[in-house]
Scaffold this active site. Structure first.
Site, PDB file in Angstrom:
ATOM      1  N   HIS A   1       0.782  -1.297   0.171  1.00 36.52           N
ATOM      2  CA  HIS A   1       0.533  -0.238  -0.029  1.00 36.52           C
ATOM      3  C   HIS A   1       1.253   0.825  -0.274  1.00 36.52           C
ATOM      4  O   HIS A   1       0.988   1.962   1.062  1.00 36.52           O
ATOM      5  CB  HIS A   1      -1.129  -0.107   1.476  1.00 36.52           C
TER       6      HIS A   1
ATOM      7  N   HIS B   1      -3.416   3.014  -3.796  1.00 32.76           N
ATOM      8  CA  HIS B   1      -4.000   2.742  -2.024  1.00 32.76           C
ATOM      9  C   HIS B   1      -2.902   1.674  -2.073  1.00 32.76           C
ATOM     10  O   HIS B   1      -2.968   0.964  -0.839  1.00 32.76           O
ATOM     11  CB  HIS B   1      -5.518   2.834  -1.352  1.00 32.76           C
TER      12      HIS B   1
ATOM     13  N   GLU C   1     -17.242  -3.938  25.096  1.00 32.29           N
ATOM     14  CA  GLU C   1     -16.452  -5.329  25.063  1.00 32.29           C
ATOM     15  C   GLU C   1     -15.030  -4.824  24.348  1.00 32.29           C
ATOM     16  O   GLU C   1     -13.962  -4.968  24.558  1.00 32.29           O
ATOM     17  CB  GLU C   1     -17.534  -6.865  24.806  1.00 32.29           C
TER      18      GLU C   1
ATOM     19  N   HIS D   1     -27.878 -14.772  25.186  1.00 33.78           N
ATOM     20  CA  HIS D   1     -26.857 -14.756  25.840  1.00 33.78           C
ATOM     21  C   HIS D   1     -26.119 -16.026  26.709  1.00 33.78           C
ATOM     22  O   HIS D   1     -25.306 -16.490  27.432  1.00 33.78           O
ATOM     23  CB  HIS D   1     -27.755 -14.142  27.940  1.00 33.78           C
TER      24      HIS D   1
END
Length: 661
Positions: free
Chosen positions: A26, A261, A412, A474
């Protein structure tokens, strides 16, 4: 004397040449950010190429890690142990210059980057570590811990959701020594980002309580310099420097396009770029005067020498603090840690009671966290449920960094990636809690913990259908298998207080990440002798022996060990003699020598059962083609957990019936 633009062009030339030779890479970001990098590295950053691990160095993170050749060129030119031959081996097997920056592979690389946004999160962790350690160890006239964290980011890093999680926290924590450079070039792989990234980024970061320096010309040294000076002066806010740049700067036909890129420029475009940049040197050829202007070795050596002198005086005046800091930097646990934790385990065998293992884990923390000041705990808004807060813990806030516990909020992924930053910074062992099912949110950060082999501890509670009424959203099913399939991760699922205590001991003795899977529900304590206790650390061991001969083997973990032992005792009454193997850490058991593994699981005993309230895939390697796995291959249910276990056939009677058949 070389001009500043020529010095930046050395980065551009090395980057496009290495990428062209590798036939992949890149070039756009290295060429676009070269001027920013030249100002930062030659005028501001404090590192010692001769000792990349000097503790008080500034940290530099290339969050847009696809631009790796920018960092490799910087390290090479500055005098780190990275030769021109190493650059020629960019992206080649076993080279020091892999396709994305890798911790441990390249001197001077602080963290592994590539998954966008996580380098930024690591940078937040590094800046947080600096602030915590400064609050603990610095004294008047002795600023022993005192460094900046600089992060380069691109549009992709700021599109990733993790950037919101961690930048919100960085602003809340007033991390004034965190300085982020935003490469605002308007291009990503798919083209111009204006069609899919229309955020007002400066206003977004102002809402996070950052200092934002807007509209900096990323190719104007004076503007870049002024922005960095302003950022360094602001001790109470992290700073985002928004730099307008041209991706692939200098490439006549590919600058400002997605073509620059992620692909080599091509020989023809490189020739035109050399001409436009007035760079008339052959590939990988850097003039001596440019090397001399870039060389940071003497400056870095002097900076470290001055710090060493200051630290020697600090050591004389504050010997206990100096010894403690050095212990942590060297990753040494307290000298009596192994002995004390072993004594605790042995005492637990006679004193513990039936408990949820999340509670057993908290009991361990209450006992040992005060003796381990390097532990930095936390939770993603589940502190009470995870049992991660211990008695006497000091909670971090923007007004208190003499702390060892962090409320991360419902973040998280951000929590996990920040913990990686705390770990790679050094002198800290982070752990953080959430429910096992939400390891999905943290998954890619756990993977990077594993790639970097960092001692990051994930406390993952509510580990099965045993959590009951919250239901399938859950209740983790596939998660244990997913984590076990991740290289370099030790996944622990203890069956009682004793195994939980060994789990914590081993997680802290192991250089690498550990996932601690803990129950919500109470489970029955198991009986052991001293030999069995000593074998827990081997990952799997014989917990119960039905008789002198072995008719069958039951393997289990966690809450299902109780089912296994009760079933074995029932069969014993019917003269069917069953060995029960508790396997709290399959990963460690598989590392044991063949003799031990063969003793625990004799090859001539073909009748084998494994019991685990999760996906069964991990167990077939142990039970074989003739064996049976009592697991779960569907999502859970909402009900009291005893009813769910019965519904899914995870019962003593079902196990006994299969073994008798």
């Amino acid at each position: 004397m070389s001009s500043r633009r020529e010095l930046a062009n050395a980065i551009r030339a090395l980057s496009m040449d290495a990428i062209q030779k590798a036939k992949s890479g890149h070039p756009g970001a290295p060429m676009g950010m070269a001027d920013i990098a030249e100002v930062l590295w030659r005028d501001f950053i404090c590192v010692n190429p001769g000792n990349p691990q000097w503790f008080n160095r500034d940290r530099f993170v290339l969050s847009n890690g696809h631009g790796a050749m920018l960092q490799y060129a910087l390290l090479h030119l500055s005098g780190f142990d990275l030769s021109i031959e190493d650059l020629k081996q960019f992206r080649q097997l076993h080279s020091k210059t892999p396709g994305h920056p890798e911790l441990h592979d390249t001197p001077g690389v602080e963290t592994t980057t590539g998954p966008l946004g996580q380098g930024l999160a690591n940078g937040v962790g590094m800046a947080l570590a600096e602030k915590i350690l400064a609050a603990e160890f610095n004294r008047p006239d002795f600023t022993i811990v005192d460094h900046f964290t600089y992060v380069f980011v691109g549009d992709g890093c700021l599109m990733e959701g993790i950037s919101h999680e961690v930048c919100s926290l960085a602003g809340t924590w007033n991390l004034g020594k965190l300085i982020v450079f935003y490469d605002d070039n308007g291009i990503s792989i798919d083209g111009q980002v204006k069609d899919w990234f229309t955020d007002n980024t400066p206003e977004r970061f102002k809402a996070y309580h950052w200092q934002v320096i807007e509209n900096v010309d990323g190719h104007d040294r004076a503007q870049i310099t002024q922005a960095i000076i302003a950022a360094q002066k602001n001790a109470t806010q992290p700073t985002l420097i928004c730099c307008k740049t041209q991706i692939g700067f200098g490439a006549p036909n590919k600058a400002n396009t997605e073509e620059a890129h992620g692909s080599p420029l091509g020989d023809a475009e490189i020739a035109l770029t050399r001409k436009k940049l007035d760079w008339d040197h052959a590939p990988f050829e850097i003039p001596a005067e440019i090397y001399e202007a870039w060389d940071q070795r003497k400056i870095g050596e002097a900076e470290e020498s001055a710090w060493n002198t200051l630290f020697a005086k600090y050591e004389q005046k504050f010997p206990e603090e100096a010894h403690e800091l050095l212990r942590r930097i060297h990753k040494d646990l307290p000298a009596d840690f192994a002995q004390k934790t072993a004594e605790y385990v042995e005492n637990l065998q006679s004193s513990s009671k039936d408990n949820a293992t999340r509670k057993d884990s908290q009991n361990w923390l209450n006992q040992f966290a005060p003796q381990l000041p390097e532990l930095i705990g936390g939770s993603a808004d589940l502190t009470g449920s995870n049992g991660t807060l211990w008695k006497g813990a000091k909670v971090l806030s923007k007004n208190n960094f003499d702390a060892n516990y962090i409320h991360y909020g419902v973040r998280e992924f951000g929590m996990s990636a920040i913990m990686n930053g705390l770990a790679v910074h050094g002198a800290m062992i982070p752990f953080g809690g959430t429910f096992l099912v939400f390891a999905d949110y943290a998954r890619n950060a756990i993977r990077l913990s594993a790639i970097m082999k960092q001692k990051v501890i994930y406390v993952l509670t509510h580990d099965s259908i045993g959590l009951g009424e919250d239901g399938p959203t859950h209740q983790p099913i596939e998660h244990i298998t997913m984590l076990r399939a991740t290289p370099n991760v030790n996944v622990w699922r203890p069956c009682d207080a004793v195994e939980t205590a060994v789990m914590w001991q081993q997680a802290l003795l192991t250089q690498g990440p550990s996932c601690l899977l803990l129950t919500r529900q109470n489970i029955q304590k198991q009986h052991r002798d001293l030999e069995q206790i000593n074998n827990i650390k081997k990952g799997g061991y014989v917990l119960f022996e039905g008789g002198e001969k072995i008719d069958a083997i039951i393997l289990a973990t966690g809450s299902e060990v109780e089912i296994a032992v009760v079933a074995a005792k029932k069969l014993q009454e019917q003269n069917i003699f069953v060995r029960v193997v508790s396997m709290p850490c399959m990963d460690i058991f598989k590392q044991q020598d063949a003799q031990y593994r063969g003793w625990v699981l004799p090859s001539d005993v073909k009748k084998r059962v494994a019991i685990e309230a999760g996906a069964p895939d991990s167990w077939y390697q142990f039970v074989g083609l003739d064996g049976k796995v009592f697991g779960i291959e569907r999502f859970g249910l909402s009900a009291p957990y005893q009813e769910i276990y019965a519904e899914f056939g995870l019962t003593v009677d079902k196990v006994v019936a299969w073994l008798k058949a």
